[in-house]
Design an enzyme around this catalytic site. Structure first.
Site, mmCIF file in Angstrom:
data_model
loop_
_atom_site.group_PDB
_atom_site.id
_atom_site.type_symbol
_atom_site.label_atom_id
_atom_site.label_comp_id
_atom_site.label_asym_id
_atom_site.label_seq_id
_atom_site.Cartn_x
_atom_site.Cartn_y
_atom_site.Cartn_z
ATOM 1 N N LEU A 1 0.822 -1.211 0.000
ATOM 2 C CA LEU A 1 0.000 0.000 0.000
ATOM 3 C C LEU A 1 0.857 1.263 0.000
ATOM 4 C CD1 LEU A 1 -2.909 -1.017 2.406
ATOM 5 C CD2 LEU A 1 -3.075 -0.608 -0.041
ATOM 6 N N ARG B 1 0.349 4.044 -2.768
ATOM 7 C CA ARG B 1 -0.128 5.402 -2.446
ATOM 8 C C ARG B 1 0.602 6.463 -3.251
ATOM 9 N NH1 ARG B 1 -0.635 3.335 3.685
ATOM 10 N NH2 ARG B 1 -2.818 2.706 3.493
ATOM 11 N N TYR C 1 -9.348 4.221 -2.914
ATOM 12 C CA TYR C 1 -8.244 3.281 -3.171
ATOM 13 C C TYR C 1 -7.111 3.410 -2.171
ATOM 14 C CZ TYR C 1 -9.099 1.998 -8.145
ATOM 15 O OH TYR C 1 -9.550 1.486 -9.317
ATOM 16 N N GLU C 2 -6.347 2.327 -2.019
ATOM 17 C CA GLU C 2 -5.071 2.330 -1.265
ATOM 18 C C GLU C 2 -5.241 2.879 0.154
ATOM 19 O OE1 GLU C 2 -2.793 0.825 -2.802
ATOM 20 O OE2 GLU C 2 -3.145 1.132 -4.928
ATOM 21 N N GLY C 3 -6.375 2.562 0.768
ATOM 22 C CA GLY C 3 -6.700 3.135 2.075
ATOM 23 C C GLY C 3 -7.420 4.444 1.873
#
Length: 596
Positions: A261, A265, A403-405
């Site tokens: 992640l 990011r 997305y991505e957290g």
């Protein structure tokens, strides 16, 4: 060797303009790579936007294969696994320019090259890498990443998918349900996370897609945007996976997921950049051609304001993304020179700048959403029509904040990670925070500073904004200690301050560096953008600072901190925002495109 600031240290150390990397520092080789990617997208993708909007999944796969033939899927893969072995900045460059035309391709590319390939490259055994990475690097195979479940999203380690060792000890039998899996419809290989027995942490596995091996799929999801990105549920029912296909060690899955992640990011931030450039260019072309009241609407102040703000946000995003990308690349090179393997150097290099990765993800995704929103507004009724690129760009941009957290998770992570670094002694926050507290108790300096140098006042303001963060975060840590992470709204306010500081400083340093080598007149509009962005940063930090202070202080302590905040967010010479915006907008309109 340049003075390389470690992750998070931008807050407590002054970074010099000559020590940062800017997009103007790209090598000739990097520029050629950028131009070839741009030419590929202009030829293969941009004219076919309609096909992506009509859920032509086969077309997305076709474009991905062409990207593989060009070597674009293997940019970050070492040459011994059939990749191009390029550095981190070049990897970011490709991700940036391949992602701008449509979110469908951006998602397929990101899922494959990032979370589909990198876990094997960074955590796989030599046998695993030799077996799978060349196929992924060339586009012979496509990868997907199976982490999210109906009950496990942001809380990634709470997944229910099970992996049970077979009686003969040769296979794990995986059973469970994964959802929102990008590339599921055409993936040959899955990175799957499952729990063995009652382990505290999940474990990663490399699973080949074989319908005769208990793997089934849900229908393609109907989504707001990214229409031709294949997104399906994947079901595993006693799917046999050889024990040698465990990725890394048992229980290491959560660590793999988190590190994947971090890379994702900053790549996502890069993927938001060309989307903004293209939207700005389309909006400016329309505003130049559209005549109302006998005047092109690009000449109206209200439209100039929008164009200037859109261009400024894109410029600031570029400045920060490439600054961090080069910092990561430098850290990877340092680790390799000290004897780390490629795997270890890459992992630790990215992990070092996890705070910056979270900052960039939030800032770029929100700027991209704002940009597409204003793009629609400039086109008016035409912007709302599916016949123009604005409507799909707006819908595609929306997923980037999830997305991505989610951006909320990333906001809290950025401050949380910074505090953890401080507690480990990697970043000295306590000393500077105490110094700020002492400064507030002392008598203010009433000397008139010399602001004759370019950005002298702006750099002084950046220094004061850092003090504002240290004052608020320091007091928060003092009051709540480890329980600070439970005070999410305070963390969110502190993180907005942190984000504004990093982005504003990046733009100022890039512009200062370029003004020194190309001349101030050459950088007139860039100087205006750096100043305009800082003005907004100061206003936001003032507002978020008050919110944060009010949430956990009262009486004399509150009065003192509010007085400090006022001092730290004060201009000696307030910039003329209208003039700055006009300077930027007139340049963009004259060039009829995003031109920085």
């Amino acid at each position: 060797m340049k003075n390389i600031t470690r992750g998070g240290q931008f807050l407590i150390k002054e970074t010099k303009a000559e020590d940062i990397f800017t997009p103007e520092d790209l090598t000739e080789e990097q520029k050629m790579m950028r131009d070839s990617v741009k030419e590929f997208v202009d030829r293969e993708v941009w004219p076919n936007k309609k096909r992506f909007e009509e859920k032509d999944y086969a077309f997305t796969e076709e474009i991905m294969r062409k990207a593989g033939e060009m070597g674009l899927l293997g940019i970050a893969v070492p040459e011994e696994y059939d990749g191009l072995g390029m550095g981190f900045v070049t990897t970011m460059l490709v991700c940036d320019y391949i992602s701008g035309a449509t979110g469908s391709l951006a998602t397929a590319f990101g899922a494959h090259t990032g979370i589909g390939t990198m876990p094997i490259l960074l955590y796989g055994t030599e046998e695993q890498k030799k077996k799978y990475v060349p196929k992924l690097a060339t586009g012979e195979w496509f990868g997907a990443y199976c982490l999210t479940e109906p009950g496990a999203g942001s809380d990634a380690n709470s997944g229910k998918t099970k992996a049970v060792l077979s009686e003969d000890g040769k296979h794990y039998l995986i059973s469970g349900q994964k959802m929102w899996i990008s590339n599921a419809g055409f993936a040959n290989l899955f990175i799957v996370f499952a729990r063995i027995k009652d382990d505290k942490y999940i474990t990663g596995f490399i699973v080949e897609n074989d319908s005769s091996n208990g793997i089934t799929f849900g229908e393609e999801e109907h989504k707001l945007g990214i229409h031709s990105s294949s997104t399906r549920q994947v079901f595993f029912s006693d799917t046999k996976v050889p024990v040698e296909n465990m990725l890394s060690e048992r229980g290491n899955g959560f660590k793999i997921a988190m590190n994947a992640l971090n890379v994702g990011r900053i790549k996502l931030a890069g993927a938001c950049l060309d989307a903004q450039r293209r939207v700005i260019t389309e909006a400016v072309k329309y505003a130049t051609d559209r005549v109302q009241f006998k005047t092109p609407i690009s000449q109206f102040g209200a439209i100039k304001s929008k164009i200037a703000e859109m261009a400024t946000a894109a410029y600031v995003g570029e400045s920060a993304v490439y600054r961090a990308a080069k910092d990561i690349e430098n850290r990877i090179e340092i680790r390799q020179s000290e004897g780390d393997s490629h795997q270890e150097a890459e992992l630790k290099g990215v992990e070092e700048y996890a705070i910056e990765c979270s900052i960039l993800k939030v800032a770029a995704s929100e700027d991209c959403q704002n940009c597409t929103d204003e793009g629609i507004q400039i086109l008016g009724g035409m912007g709302f029509s599916a016949d123009t690129p604005m409507e799909s760009a707006w819908r595609d941009a929306r997923i980037s904040r999830i997305y991505e957290g989610t951006n909320e998770i990333n906001r809290m992570l950025s401050v949380g990670m910074l505090i953890k670094k401080a507690m480990k002694g990697h970043v000295d926050l306590l000393g500077p925070a105490m110094a700020v507290k002492d400064e507030l108790m002392g008598i203010p300096d009433f000397d008139t500073p010399d602001y004759s140098e370019l950005f002298a006042e702006e750099k002084e303001i950046i220094g004061k904004l850092k003090k504002a963060f240290l004052m608020i975060a320091g007091a928060g840590v003092q009051k709540y200690g480890p329980e600070l992470e439970e005070h999410q709204q305070l963390l969110m306010a502190a993180s907005d301050i942190l984000i504004e500081i990093y982005m504003a400083e990046s733009a100022i340093l890039r512009t200062e560096k370029n003004a020194k080598r190309f001349g101030k007149e050459n950088q007139k509009e860039q100087i205006a953008m750096a100043k305009l962005n800082l003005f907004h940063a100061v206003e936001k930090i003032n507002s978020k600072g008050k919110e944060g202070i009010a949430s956990f202080t009262e009486g004399d302590e509150q009065r003192m901190m509010l007085m400090g905040l006022k001092r730290f967010t004060k201009y000696a010479n307030l910039p003329n925002i209208v003039t700055l915006r006009n300077t930027i907008a007139e340049k963009v309109s004259a060039e009829n495109k995003y031109c920085f």
